[in-house]
Every structure is written in structure tokens, then in C-alpha cells.
Scaffold this motif. Structure first.
Motif, PDB file in Angstrom:
ATOM      1  N   ALA A 199       0.818  -1.296  -0.198  1.00  0.00           N
ATOM      2  CA  ALA A 199       0.021  -0.211  -0.053  1.00  0.00           C
ATOM      3  C   ALA A 199       0.718   1.272   0.028  1.00  0.00           C
ATOM      4  CB  ALA A 199      -0.965  -0.084   1.381  1.00  0.00           C
ATOM      5  N   ALA A 200       1.849   1.196   0.757  1.00  0.00           N
ATOM      6  CA  ALA A 200       2.977   2.353   0.705  1.00  0.00           C
ATOM      7  C   ALA A 200       3.420   2.574  -0.691  1.00  0.00           C
ATOM      8  CB  ALA A 200       3.972   2.149   1.884  1.00  0.00           C
ATOM      9  N   HIS A 201       3.909   1.640  -1.165  1.00  0.00           N
ATOM     10  CA  HIS A 201       4.326   1.728  -2.634  1.00  0.00           C
ATOM     11  C   HIS A 201       3.185   2.366  -3.417  1.00  0.00           C
ATOM     12  CE1 HIS A 201       8.274   0.128  -2.396  1.00  0.00           C
ATOM     13  NE2 HIS A 201       7.853  -0.950  -1.873  1.00  0.00           N
ATOM     14  N   GLU A 202       1.968   1.785  -3.704  1.00  0.00           N
ATOM     15  CA  GLU A 202       0.918   2.445  -4.308  1.00  0.00           C
ATOM     16  C   GLU A 202       0.873   3.997  -3.959  1.00  0.00           C
ATOM     17  OE1 GLU A 202      -2.554   0.120  -3.740  1.00  0.00           O
ATOM     18  OE2 GLU A 202      -1.699  -1.751  -4.591  1.00  0.00           O
ATOM     19  N   VAL A 203       0.741   4.283  -2.571  1.00  0.00           N
ATOM     20  CA  VAL A 203       0.635   5.575  -2.248  1.00  0.00           C
ATOM     21  C   VAL A 203       1.699   6.483  -2.779  1.00  0.00           C
ATOM     22  CG1 VAL A 203       0.813   7.427  -0.454  1.00  0.00           C
ATOM     23  CG2 VAL A 203      -0.776   5.045  -0.237  1.00  0.00           C
ATOM     24  N   ALA A 204       2.874   5.920  -2.793  1.00  0.00           N
ATOM     25  CA  ALA A 204       4.000   7.137  -3.482  1.00  0.00           C
ATOM     26  C   ALA A 204       3.733   7.034  -4.892  1.00  0.00           C
ATOM     27  CB  ALA A 204       5.459   6.241  -3.098  1.00  0.00           C
ATOM     28  N   ASP A 205       3.600   6.034  -5.569  1.00  0.00           N
ATOM     29  CA  ASP A 205       3.340   6.102  -7.138  1.00  0.00           C
ATOM     30  C   ASP A 205       1.930   7.116  -7.216  1.00  0.00           C
ATOM     31  OD1 ASP A 205       5.158   4.071  -7.521  1.00  0.00           O
ATOM     32  OD2 ASP A 205       4.102   2.464  -7.718  1.00  0.00           O
ATOM     33  N   LEU A 206       1.018   7.096  -6.514  1.00  0.00           N
ATOM     34  CA  LEU A 206      -0.247   7.634  -6.895  1.00  0.00           C
ATOM     35  C   LEU A 206       0.192   9.395  -6.418  1.00  0.00           C
ATOM     36  CD1 LEU A 206      -3.219   6.978  -7.742  1.00  0.00           C
ATOM     37  CD2 LEU A 206      -3.726   7.089  -5.368  1.00  0.00           C
ATOM     38  N   GLU A 207       0.966   9.352  -5.807  1.00  0.00           N
ATOM     39  CA  GLU A 207       1.324  10.903  -5.150  1.00  0.00           C
ATOM     40  C   GLU A 207       2.245  11.629  -6.319  1.00  0.00           C
ATOM     41  OE1 GLU A 207       3.458  10.747  -1.687  1.00  0.00           O
ATOM     42  OE2 GLU A 207       1.488  10.890  -0.245  1.00  0.00           O
ATOM     43  N   THR A 208       3.097  10.727  -6.863  1.00  0.00           N
ATOM     44  CA  THR A 208       4.047  11.095  -8.075  1.00  0.00           C
ATOM     45  C   THR A 208       2.962  11.318  -9.271  1.00  0.00           C
ATOM     46  OG1 THR A 208       5.836   9.856  -7.525  1.00  0.00           O
ATOM     47  CG2 THR A 208       5.907  10.415  -9.943  1.00  0.00           C
ATOM     48  N   VAL A 209       1.942  10.583  -9.562  1.00  0.00           N
ATOM     49  CA  VAL A 209       0.889  10.847 -10.587  1.00  0.00           C
ATOM     50  C   VAL A 209       0.252  11.937 -10.280  1.00  0.00           C
ATOM     51  CG1 VAL A 209      -1.282  10.043 -11.482  1.00  0.00           C
ATOM     52  CG2 VAL A 209       0.631   8.553 -11.100  1.00  0.00           C
ATOM     53  N   ALA A 210      -0.156  12.483  -8.880  1.00  0.00           N
ATOM     54  CA  ALA A 210      -0.931  13.479  -8.443  1.00  0.00           C
ATOM     55  C   ALA A 210      -0.082  14.595  -8.748  1.00  0.00           C
ATOM     56  CB  ALA A 210      -1.370  13.457  -7.166  1.00  0.00           C
ATOM     57  N   THR A 211       1.151  14.611  -8.377  1.00  0.00           N
ATOM     58  CA  THR A 211       2.032  15.799  -8.521  1.00  0.00           C
ATOM     59  C   THR A 211       2.019  16.311 -10.086  1.00  0.00           C
ATOM     60  OG1 THR A 211       3.437  15.262  -6.535  1.00  0.00           O
ATOM     61  CG2 THR A 211       4.500  16.878  -8.144  1.00  0.00           C
ATOM     62  N   ASN A 212       2.578  15.236 -10.924  1.00  0.00           N
ATOM     63  CA  ASN A 212       2.710  15.307 -12.286  1.00  0.00           C
ATOM     64  C   ASN A 212       1.407  15.784 -13.054  1.00  0.00           C
ATOM     65  OD1 ASN A 212       5.302  14.832 -12.112  1.00  0.00           O
ATOM     66  ND2 ASN A 212       4.828  12.471 -12.662  1.00  0.00           N
ATOM     67  N   LEU A 213       0.321  15.385 -12.529  1.00  0.00           N
ATOM     68  CA  LEU A 213      -1.087  15.715 -12.973  1.00  0.00           C
ATOM     69  C   LEU A 213      -1.321  17.245 -12.629  1.00  0.00           C
ATOM     70  CD1 LEU A 213      -3.619  15.039 -14.742  1.00  0.00           C
ATOM     71  CD2 LEU A 213      -4.796  14.209 -12.446  1.00  0.00           C
ATOM     72  N   GLU A 214      -0.844  17.659 -11.404  1.00  0.00           N
ATOM     73  CA  GLU A 214      -1.164  18.781 -11.178  1.00  0.00           C
ATOM     74  C   GLU A 214      -0.286  19.895 -12.038  1.00  0.00           C
ATOM     75  OE1 GLU A 214      -1.182  21.611  -7.047  1.00  0.00           O
ATOM     76  OE2 GLU A 214      -0.443  19.488  -7.009  1.00  0.00           O
ATOM     77  N   LYS A 215       0.811  19.462 -12.226  1.00  0.00           N
ATOM     78  CA  LYS A 215       1.861  20.316 -13.102  1.00  0.00           C
ATOM     79  C   LYS A 215       1.337  20.234 -14.575  1.00  0.00           C
ATOM     80  CE  LYS A 215       5.687  22.375 -14.291  1.00  0.00           C
ATOM     81  NZ  LYS A 215       5.757  22.338 -15.903  1.00  0.00           N
ATOM     82  N   ARG A 216       0.751  19.017 -14.945  1.00  0.00           N
ATOM     83  CA  ARG A 216       0.279  19.453 -16.154  1.00  0.00           C
ATOM     84  C   ARG A 216      -1.026  20.164 -16.287  1.00  0.00           C
ATOM     85  NH1 ARG A 216       1.988  19.723 -20.974  1.00  0.00           N
ATOM     86  NH2 ARG A 216       0.644  18.865 -22.678  1.00  0.00           N
ATOM     87  N   ILE A 217      -1.623  20.238 -15.171  1.00  0.00           N
ATOM     88  CA  ILE A 217      -2.923  21.050 -15.133  1.00  0.00           C
ATOM     89  C   ILE A 217      -2.152  22.298 -15.255  1.00  0.00           C
ATOM     90  CG2 ILE A 217      -4.858  21.872 -13.898  1.00  0.00           C
ATOM     91  CD1 ILE A 217      -5.046  19.073 -12.997  1.00  0.00           C
ATOM     92  N   ASN A 218      -1.502  22.869 -14.489  1.00  0.00           N
ATOM     93  CA  ASN A 218      -0.854  24.239 -14.741  1.00  0.00           C
ATOM     94  C   ASN A 218      -0.569  24.907 -16.049  1.00  0.00           C
ATOM     95  OD1 ASN A 218      -1.651  24.620 -11.815  1.00  0.00           O
ATOM     96  ND2 ASN A 218       0.489  23.897 -11.196  1.00  0.00           N
ATOM     97  N   ASP A 219       0.298  23.845 -16.629  1.00  0.00           N
ATOM     98  CA  ASP A 219       0.703  24.180 -17.896  1.00  0.00           C
ATOM     99  C   ASP A 219      -0.377  24.405 -18.908  1.00  0.00           C
ATOM    100  OD1 ASP A 219       3.398  23.872 -17.220  1.00  0.00           O
ATOM    101  OD2 ASP A 219       3.598  21.683 -17.748  1.00  0.00           O
ATOM    102  N   LEU A 220      -1.563  23.738 -18.816  1.00  0.00           N
ATOM    103  CA  LEU A 220      -2.687  23.580 -19.695  1.00  0.00           C
ATOM    104  C   LEU A 220      -3.536  24.755 -19.256  1.00  0.00           C
ATOM    105  CD1 LEU A 220      -4.182  20.095 -19.733  1.00  0.00           C
ATOM    106  CD2 LEU A 220      -2.683  21.214 -21.511  1.00  0.00           C
ATOM    107  N   MET A 221      -3.478  25.379 -17.934  1.00  0.00           N
ATOM    108  CA  MET A 221      -3.999  26.712 -17.548  1.00  0.00           C
ATOM    109  C   MET A 221      -3.299  27.847 -18.144  1.00  0.00           C
ATOM    110  SD  MET A 221      -5.002  25.953 -13.639  1.00  0.00           S
ATOM    111  CE  MET A 221      -5.498  27.655 -13.478  1.00  0.00           C
ATOM    112  N   VAL A 222      -1.983  27.709 -18.256  1.00  0.00           N
ATOM    113  CA  VAL A 222      -1.095  28.737 -18.885  1.00  0.00           C
ATOM    114  C   VAL A 222      -1.310  28.900 -20.184  1.00  0.00           C
ATOM    115  CG1 VAL A 222       1.274  29.643 -19.399  1.00  0.00           C
ATOM    116  CG2 VAL A 222       0.642  28.672 -16.900  1.00  0.00           C
ATOM    117  N   LEU A 223      -1.327  27.795 -20.869  1.00  0.00           N
ATOM    118  CA  LEU A 223      -1.605  27.636 -22.450  1.00  0.00           C
ATOM    119  C   LEU A 223      -3.098  28.274 -22.644  1.00  0.00           C
ATOM    120  CD1 LEU A 223      -0.223  24.366 -23.765  1.00  0.00           C
ATOM    121  CD2 LEU A 223       0.682  26.447 -24.250  1.00  0.00           C
TER     122      LEU A 223
END
Length: 376
Positions: A199-223
């Protein structure tokens, strides 16, 4: 009031309110499409996050580059140069030239040469200038047509950018919705998998996905905001193009014909002015000639009358001649008398010298000497 999307991570329901949709330029009608786009993001597949909205962003970038090309396009500068050339040609028209033909009129001929307008040459120059202006105007018309075509292309670009802005908003909304689901799933995993390594590994992977997704959302907002900025830029360029096209229309339909009319009026007014100046000059010359001839007639008449009343030989001349003659006779007589007296004095002096010489030579000489007479 909130609009919801039927996507449930576990037992939670993720919703988007209408205020947030309006900020993204969306409405409740776009919720179904947002849901479809959101399903493209698979938390278990990080590649779907990095590629999320990339196709829309690239399309928007191409529109932005095209818009910059429109801004940098030099056709407007070329059109301005052509318009300046029209003005330069109009200013270069010579309205003050004179006739090459010399007038043979006496006295006033040079005046006529200086005043006469070279109508034939001016008309020739006007025809040449008119041809140049017409040629430049045709080039301006071609530029004007190009500007109108470009405005039509800019209108298509405006429609496309607006659609891209909407699509970017849908992607941002879908990303935010999916991000909320991922964060809700993280909360469930943390609560249900405490002490579980998997479960800890799943949490770490999901946190990475969340961080990258938030960064991608910010890029799309800038565009999306960049696309929003492009819309007024397109309208401004279209407005400038339209004003320039209207200006060229005014130059072609109003300004150039007005130049031609004013040139012909200027030609006629110059002819009138020169005719009046020539008439005044001729009148002034006539008056001056009459005055000078009258003065010359008076002088000649007086001198002729005086010459007619004059003796062949003036009395004063006779008196002077006689005085000189008498003086000449008197001077001759005086000189003769003086000469006779001079001769007599010379004769007496010569006789005295002769006697003196004779006496000196006849003196008794000393012993042993011979006198001048004995020697002789």
C-alpha cells in the motif's frame, strides 16, 4: 449550485461547480465532454498524465506562431512605403516652369520669356506624374486585397483559437476532476493500508501521478490564458488592417482625384496670374516708353531751336580770335625791337673786346721777346 459528473473513486463523488466552469470559459453543457477527457487519464499509467492535453497545446502553439507571423509581416510596411511614394510623386510635380521658346517682341520679349508658363511641358509632366501615381495606386490596391484576405484568415484563426481555448478549458477541468479523484483515492489508501508495504508503494506512485498531473494542469491553464490573450491581439490586428484598407480606399477614391483636380486648377490659376503680371508689365513698359520719349522730344526740340538760332561763328569766338591776333602782332613787334637792341649791345661789346685785345697785343715786349705783331 453544483454540477456533478458520475465518476466515483470508491464511494466518493467528484463535482465541479458552475463558477469554476465559468472561469475556464465552460458551461454545464461541456460536462459530458469533460468526463470523456478525464477518462483518458489513468493513474496507473503515468504516460497518460505526461501526454494529457499535449495535442491541444501544440495546436495552440502553432496558432500563436502564426499570429506572431501576422504581427511581424512586412506587407504593412511595404504598403506604407508605397503610400509615401505616392505623396513624394505628388510633391515632385513642378508648377513653376517657363517656356523654352524665346519671345521676339522688342523690349517686353524678355519679360514674356520670364513670365510665360510652360503649359505644354507641365501637361507632359502631369501626364507622367499621373501615370506614376496610377501605377502606385494599383500596387496599393494589390496590397489592400492582400490585407483583406489576411483579415479573412485572421477571422478563421480567431474561431480556431476560441475553440482551442474551450478545449484547453475542458482539459483543465477534466484534469482537476481527475486530480481530485486521485487525491481522494490517496486518502483511502493511507487510511486502509497503514503498515502495508504494498500500500505504501501504491501511495508513493499515486502521489507522483498527482504531482505530475497538477503540473500538467498548470501548464494547460497557462496555455489557455495565452490563447485568451491571442483573441484580442487578433481583433486588434484585424482592426488595424481594416483601417489601413479603408485609408487606401480613401487615397484611391478621394485623395488622388482631388490632387488631379487641384493640379489643373493650379495650372489655370498660374496662367491667370502670369497673364495679369504680363499685362501689368506691358502697361508699365508702355507708360515708361511714353514718358522717356516725351522727355527726349523736349530735349531734342530745345537743342534744335538753340542750334537754329545760333550764328555760324559766335561773336565771342571772333573777339577771342581778334584778341589773340593783336597779341600775336604785338608780341612779334616787341620781339623785333628786343632783337635790335640785343644786336646793338652785342656789337658794342664785340668792339670793346676787339679794342681791348688789340691793346693787349700791341704792348712793348721785354728783352729777348718778340711781340705778337713782329712774329706775325
Amino acid at each position: 449550485m453544483k454540477s456533478s459528473i458520475a465518476t466515483r473513486p470508491g464511494n466518493s463523488l467528484v463535482t465541479l461547480d458552475e463558477g469554476e466552469l465559468r472561469k475556464l470559459g465552460l458551461t454545464a453543457a461541456d460536462l459530458a465532454e469533460i468526463s470523456q477527457v478525464a477518462m483518458r487519464i489513468q493513474p496507473e499509467n503515468p504516460l497518460t498524465v505526461s501526454e494529457f492535453g499535449r495535442d491541444v497545446g501544440e495546436h495552440t502553439s502553432r496558432y500563436a506562431d502564426s499570429l506572431l507571423d501576422q504581427v511581424r509581416n512586412r506587407d504593412l510596411d511595404v504598403a506604407g512605403e508605397k503610400l509615401s511614394a505616392v505623396v513624394h510623386v505628388a510633391k515632385r510635380m513642378n508648377l513653376g516652369v517657363l517656356s523654352d521658346k524665346r519671345s521676339r517682341l522688342p523690349i517686353v520679349g524678355p519679360l514674356v520669356d520670364r513670365i510665360r508658363l510652360r503649359s505644354g511641358r507641365i501637361v507632359g509632366e502631369f501626364d507622367s506624374t499621373r501615370q506614376q501615381i496610377d501605377s502606385l495606386v494599383r500596387e496599393v490596391e494589390a496590397t489592400q486585397s492582400g490585407i483583406r484576405e489576411r483579415n479573412a484568415g485572421l477571422e478563421d484563426m480567431h474561431v480556431g483559437v476560441r475553440e482551442e481555448h474551450r478545449l484547453l478549458g475542458i482539459h483543465v477541468a477534466a484534469g482537476k476532476m481527475r486530480l481530485a479523484e486521485v487525491r481522494a483515492q490517496l486518502v483511502q489508501l493511507r487510511e486502509g493500508g497503514q503498515g502495508d508495504i504494498q500500500a505504501a508503494h501504491e501511495v508513493a506512485d499515486l502521489e507522483t501521478v498527482a504531482t505530475n498531473l497538477e503540473k500538467r494542469i498548470n501548464d494547460l491553464m497557462v496555455l489557455q490564458h495565452s490563447a485568451l490573450q491571442s483573441l484580442p491581439m487578433i481583433r486588434l490586428i484585424q482592426s488595424n488592417n481594416q483601417m489601413l484598407a479603408d485609408k487606401f480606399h480613401t487615397v484611391r477614391e478621394i485623395t488622388v482625384p482631388a490632387w488631379k483636380r487641384q493640379f489643373m486648377l493650379k495650372l489655370t490659376l498660374n496662367e491667370q496670374r502670369n497673364a495679369v503680371e504680363l499685362a501689368d508689365t506691358i502697361d508699365n513698359t508702355t507708360n515708361d516708353l511714353l514718358k522717356r520719349n516725351a522727355a527726349l522730344l523736349h530735349r531734342n526740340s530745345v537743342e534744335t531751336a538753340k542750334a537754329n538760332q545760333r550764328l555760324v561763328i559766335d561773336v565771342d569766338t571772333l573777339r577771342e580770335v581778334q584778341t589773340t591776333l593783336i597779341k600775336s602782332v604785338e608780341d612779334v613787334i616787341r620781339i623785333h625791337h628786343e632783337g635790335i637792341q640785343s644786336f646793338r649791345q652785342a656789337e658794342a661789346q664785340i668792339e670793346s673786346m676787339r679794342s681791348d685785345l688789340q691793346a693787349k697785343l700791341s704792348r712793348t715786349p721785354a728783352a729777348g721777346t718778340v711781340s705778337y705783331q713782329e712774329a706775325a
